[in-house]
Design a protein around this motif. Structure first.
Motif, PDB file in Angstrom:
ATOM      1  N   GLN A 409       0.812  -1.226   0.000  1.00 41.27           N
ATOM      2  CA  GLN A 409       0.000   0.000   0.000  1.00 41.27           C
ATOM      3  C   GLN A 409       0.840   1.268   0.000  1.00 41.27           C
ATOM      4  O   GLN A 409       0.338   2.337  -0.298  1.00 41.27           O
ATOM      5  CB  GLN A 409      -0.911   0.062   1.230  1.00 41.27           C
ATOM      6  CG  GLN A 409      -1.693  -1.176   1.532  1.00 41.27           C
ATOM      7  CD  GLN A 409      -0.943  -2.071   2.489  1.00 41.27           C
ATOM      8  OE1 GLN A 409       0.051  -2.691   2.099  1.00 41.27           O
ATOM      9  NE2 GLN A 409      -1.423  -2.158   3.718  1.00 41.27           N
ATOM     10  N   LEU A 469       1.547   4.500   5.403  1.00 41.82           N
ATOM     11  CA  LEU A 469       0.934   3.196   5.586  1.00 41.82           C
ATOM     12  C   LEU A 469      -0.419   3.331   6.287  1.00 41.82           C
ATOM     13  O   LEU A 469      -1.411   2.705   5.881  1.00 41.82           O
ATOM     14  CB  LEU A 469       1.878   2.313   6.406  1.00 41.82           C
ATOM     15  CG  LEU A 469       1.517   0.837   6.540  1.00 41.82           C
ATOM     16  CD1 LEU A 469       1.465   0.168   5.177  1.00 41.82           C
ATOM     17  CD2 LEU A 469       2.540   0.127   7.429  1.00 41.82           C
ATOM     18  N   GLU A 470      -0.457   4.166   7.310  1.00 43.51           N
ATOM     19  CA  GLU A 470      -1.717   4.385   8.017  1.00 43.51           C
ATOM     20  C   GLU A 470      -2.773   4.974   7.094  1.00 43.51           C
ATOM     21  O   GLU A 470      -3.903   4.515   7.037  1.00 43.51           O
ATOM     22  CB  GLU A 470      -1.513   5.321   9.208  1.00 43.51           C
ATOM     23  CG  GLU A 470      -1.172   4.563  10.477  1.00 43.51           C
ATOM     24  CD  GLU A 470      -0.731   5.493  11.593  1.00 43.51           C
ATOM     25  OE1 GLU A 470      -1.253   6.631  11.676  1.00 43.51           O
ATOM     26  OE2 GLU A 470       0.154   5.085  12.365  1.00 43.51           O
ATOM     27  N   ASN A 473      -3.999   2.383   4.766  1.00 44.18           N
ATOM     28  CA  ASN A 473      -4.836   1.383   5.419  1.00 44.18           C
ATOM     29  C   ASN A 473      -6.227   1.906   5.758  1.00 44.18           C
ATOM     30  O   ASN A 473      -7.187   1.147   5.768  1.00 44.18           O
ATOM     31  CB  ASN A 473      -4.138   0.857   6.673  1.00 44.18           C
ATOM     32  CG  ASN A 473      -3.007  -0.082   6.311  1.00 44.18           C
ATOM     33  OD1 ASN A 473      -2.914  -0.510   5.152  1.00 44.18           O
ATOM     34  ND2 ASN A 473      -2.146  -0.383   7.260  1.00 44.18           N
ATOM     35  N   THR A 474      -6.334   3.211   6.058  1.00 45.11           N
ATOM     36  CA  THR A 474      -7.672   3.747   6.316  1.00 45.11           C
ATOM     37  C   THR A 474      -8.460   3.865   5.019  1.00 45.11           C
ATOM     38  O   THR A 474      -9.676   3.781   5.011  1.00 45.11           O
ATOM     39  CB  THR A 474      -7.611   5.131   6.994  1.00 45.11           C
ATOM     40  OG1 THR A 474      -6.551   5.878   6.413  1.00 45.11           O
ATOM     41  CG2 THR A 474      -7.379   5.007   8.487  1.00 45.11           C
ATOM     42  N   THR A 476      -7.876   1.951   2.016  1.00 52.35           N
ATOM     43  CA  THR A 476      -8.154   0.628   1.427  1.00 52.35           C
ATOM     44  C   THR A 476      -7.704  -0.443   2.408  1.00 52.35           C
ATOM     45  O   THR A 476      -6.700  -0.278   3.086  1.00 52.35           O
ATOM     46  CB  THR A 476      -7.356   0.430   0.121  1.00 52.35           C
ATOM     47  OG1 THR A 476      -5.978   0.725   0.408  1.00 52.35           O
ATOM     48  CG2 THR A 476      -7.847   1.316  -0.990  1.00 52.35           C
ATOM     49  N   PRO A 477      -8.430  -1.532   2.499  1.00 54.35           N
ATOM     50  CA  PRO A 477      -7.997  -2.591   3.393  1.00 54.35           C
ATOM     51  C   PRO A 477      -6.669  -3.181   2.912  1.00 54.35           C
ATOM     52  O   PRO A 477      -6.414  -3.220   1.705  1.00 54.35           O
ATOM     53  CB  PRO A 477      -9.133  -3.617   3.277  1.00 54.35           C
ATOM     54  CG  PRO A 477      -9.803  -3.316   1.984  1.00 54.35           C
ATOM     55  CD  PRO A 477      -9.613  -1.865   1.725  1.00 54.35           C
ATOM     56  N   PRO A 478      -5.795  -3.595   3.825  1.00 50.27           N
ATOM     57  CA  PRO A 478      -4.492  -4.127   3.423  1.00 50.27           C
ATOM     58  C   PRO A 478      -4.620  -5.356   2.539  1.00 50.27           C
ATOM     59  O   PRO A 478      -5.514  -6.178   2.716  1.00 50.27           O
ATOM     60  CB  PRO A 478      -3.811  -4.454   4.754  1.00 50.27           C
ATOM     61  CG  PRO A 478      -4.909  -4.493   5.771  1.00 50.27           C
ATOM     62  CD  PRO A 478      -5.995  -3.607   5.273  1.00 50.27           C
TER      63      PRO A 478
END
Ligand SMILES: Cc1ncc(COP(=O)(O)O)c(C=O)c1O
Ligand SMILES: Cc1ncc(COP(=O)(O)O)c(C=O)c1O
Lengths: 482, 482
Positions: A409, A469-470, A473-474, A476-478
């Motif tokens: 991501q 990364l955070e 992740n918020t 799109t799902p990892p």
């Protein structure tokens, strides 16, 4: 390097190699002073450096302990590039990187420069200045087409260590390794031809392919063993490939050294398919282990390997002294050099020849091998401390580059834009792919000394990566990592 | 140059210009000593030089007389090359010429080197050595992609004299003029394209066209006025020509300066046919007359002229400092430079920048203009003495090259092979044609000082030419000259 710096890097290396485990107590200042024959204050200074680098932590009245450190991350898996001929893109990113060189306040962790601060390099510029003063006619006049004979002679001597036996007449001096590769490609290829490369691979060479209108096919490459012979064979069966560019020793960016059996295999594959090998050995002398690895050319029996190299990484890039041993393409390479670049600067050639002749080269390179290895180990340790979980990091067998693969991501092109604002330059992975793959990767230059500025910079890189990364992740799902 | 050498070249020039006619008595030693404010012995030394050069003859008890000299030969007529696109040949001859550079005992009258012995050049290598000592980090590191800003700044200042107004950001430093032309051609052309050139024209550029797989069409060129605008127009109507390479100022090999109206005409022709002009101004600063001539680029209004130049002729070729002002092709030229050549040597750039900034450049070039002009006049006089009748010789408006057209029967390729055995190197005319025309011509470098060695060499060239002519005449009856 001062005494305490030397001791600090040595200790950092031991920690990195796991000789002292995380949480373990370190030897006392007195013990180390006796062991290394240095003063108490030297050891104290060294421990202070390691503490600043957060490699060790002091505990009141009981001495120093190895700081907690995450487990060694795995190495990147075999790369999986798009396996068809494409036109190279990514020039804009490279321009951005090159442009940032101009601002001397930017920390250039994305560049390819070696450490130029070592005292063992001093005789080189003394020699350069001497040549200019004592040899003005030669220095100011046109060079010979093939370059200075005394330098070519010294290069043949160096090449013996890599199993490469050529005479001075088989060598042509060029303006850096870029000049060597350029003459090689122009001598062998024409626009529209297809050339295979390792993936990831050095962006400068790929831009050269683009400049000459040559198509590129990226071949899966293992971060420890090098190009996949099987994938290369499949590609050769499927496409009319003219040649392949390999950086088999201390690869940029992956740091691997191709094992000898693979070098042999790639040569026989080239013979079977009648293709040419452009070998780029620019980091070959900087292998961690001595003696240095063999060249692919040392397995060549019919002159189909054009060996390219330069002193840009071992000595200094500003010399612009490179060379090519073009095998059966000697005449064509001479024409290509004359036609596109003309002759070279004599002064820097003469200085390098004298530097080698007088033994300074061997001394300098011996030191740099050790320095770079220690640096890379310390940087690796920092990366483990500062970067999120789920990364892969190369374990380079030489050179001074680390390649880090982040969770998919993370977009390093964006991250590097943020970092540019903090005056930190890194090389996003996409520069190393013809088609912009590896956006979740970055390459870090570990040649520069283990200073607190560098330590702090890596921490900042880690922070920006964490944020990216955070954010990702918020949004799109990892996904599973590449 | 010492005082007497200076006086000798001055007197040689007067004789050549016809101020003193053949057979006329020269001023007495005493007179000249008073006129020039030099000692009697200086005048005697100067006369001795001229006597050794056979420009004057002593007569017992009555002083010196101008030696008998043939009438000034005519200039070559408009050239008549084959006017269709061809692949450049002649590489073997050029290799022979380049190879002979290696033997330092060969007198290199075929080379393109300037005179490097003048004291006005000394600050340059002092500066080079200073840069290396005081600026090691910059000198050893990678250069900026466009080259050093301080040098680009100085170049823009120099360019004002030629009517060319550009900013430092419009300039890219290259490895010599060859590097500039190479980046220019690669940025604009692809293999199979057709590029027009003056005929005769510099062999290095034509080999570059060959190297890039570009076809060449040679255009008739007048030895005083430059390329025929009419012939160029006809060619543009007939062939899909991509661009034209011009050396409009102090042309190599013909020495002409294109008049301004022709420069203007060629620009508007380029606009009408939407082609590009590659302007090579490498000798432009060495025009006999001051102020120096304008560039074609100074007439350019839409950025279609790529101006290429270097300090190889004005200062020293071993610096490898050239530049390009690529107009609208800036981005493509930057990519072409990066892709094929990489960056340049910083040390020589910094030295040249300081040399210009401190006023040494202007002083040196001012002197060289005069020296070269005097040299060419003396050499022309020697040629008249030593060569057969029926020759044509250029009257260069600058630079330091003489172009001599011999009777058609003389084959200069053979003559130069004979001369090579006598350790004299000349450039046969056929090197200056894509298809090997001008075999009856030769180019002589007059940059070197007026020494007896040079005088004797020219006599030997004359002898071999005479022999070749005699041989040819016994084999085949003479034809009308070209
Ligand atoms: C693998 C590789 N090849 C070639 C080059 C270019 O080398 P040079 O600076 O000698 O032209 C580099 C420099 O970064 C490199 O890493
Ligand atoms: C007309 C012309 N262009 C270009 C060049 C090449 O110049 P450089 O040595 O700066 O590459 C020369 C050198 O002989 C020349 O005469």
């Amino acid at each position: 390097m001062t005494r305490y710096q030397y001791l600090a890097t040595l200790l950092a290396q031991r920690i990195e190699q796991g000789l002292w485990k995380s949480g373990e107590k370190l030897p006392s200042v007195r013990q180390l002073s006796a062991e290394h024959g240095v003063s108490i204050s030297t050891v104290q200074q060294a421990y202070q450096v390691l503490e600043n680098l957060q490699l060790i932590t002091p505990q009141a009245r009981s001495g120093y302990f190895v700081a907690p450190c995450k487990a060694q991350p795995p190495v990147p898996a075999m790369s999986r590039p798009v396996q068809r001929p494409v036109d190279v893109t990514q020039w804009d990113e490279i321009m951005t990187l090159l442009e940032s060189r101009k601002d001397k306040t930017v920390l250039a962790l994305g560049s390819g420069s070696p450490d130029l601060s070592q005292t063992t390099l001093k005789p080189l510029w003394r020699e350069l200045s001497r040549q200019v003063q004592h040899n003005p006619d030669t220095v100011l006049g046109y060079d010979d087409l093939a370059g200075k004979a005394e330098l070519r002679q010294q290069i043949t001597r160096l090449m013996v260590d890599s199993g490469t036996l050529v005479s001075a007449d088989d060598i042509v001096i060029t303006s850096g390794c870029q000049g060597a590769l350029s003459a090689a490609l122009l001598a062998v290829c024409k626009p529209g031809d297809i050339v295979a490369v390792e993936s990831p691979s050095f962006y400068g060479t790929m831009q050269m392919l683009r400049g000459f209108g040559i198509k590129t096919i990226e071949i899966p490459t293992d971060s420890c063993l090098g190009i996949s012979i099987e994938a290369l064979e499949l590609a050769l069966e499927q496409w009319p490939i003219k040649g392949i560019i390999l950086v088999p020793n201390c690869n940029n960016p992956l740091g691997f050294i191709m094992p000898d059996d693979r070098k042999r295999a790639v040569v026989s594959l080239a013979q079977r398919h009648d293709i040419v090998i452009f070998e780029d050995d620019i980091y070959g002398e900087l292998a961690n282990d001595y003696p240095r690895p063999r060249t692919v050319k040392s397995f060549d029996i019919d002159g189909r390997v054009l060996l390219c190299s330069s002193f840009s990484k071992t000595l200094a890039p500003g010399l612009r002294v490179g060379w090519i041993a073009p095998g059966r393409y000697l005449d064509r390479v001479l024409h290509a050099k004359y036609a596109t670049a003309g002759t070279n600067v004599p002064a820097t050639q003469l200085a390098v020849a004298a530097f080698i002749r007088d033994g300074h080269y061997t001394r300098h390179v011996r030191r740099m091998r050790r320095v770079y290895q220690q640096n890379m180990e310390a940087w690796t340790c920092w990366v483990r401390q500062d970067f999120p979980d789920g990364i892969c990091v190369t374990r380079p067998a030489g050179g001074y580059m680390l390649w880090i693969e982040l969770p998919e991501q993370v977009d390093m092109v964006c991250v590097s834009r943020c970092l540019a604002k903090l005056k930190i330059q890194v090389a996003p992975g996409s520069m190393f792919s013809a088609s912009g793959k590896y956006r979740n990767c970055l390459r870090i230059n570990c040649a520069q000394p283990l200073t607190e500025t560098n330590r702090e910079a890596l921490r900042q890189i880690g922070n920006v990566v964490y944020e990216a990364l955070e954010d990702a992740n918020t949004l799109t799902p990892p996904k599973a990592p590449v």
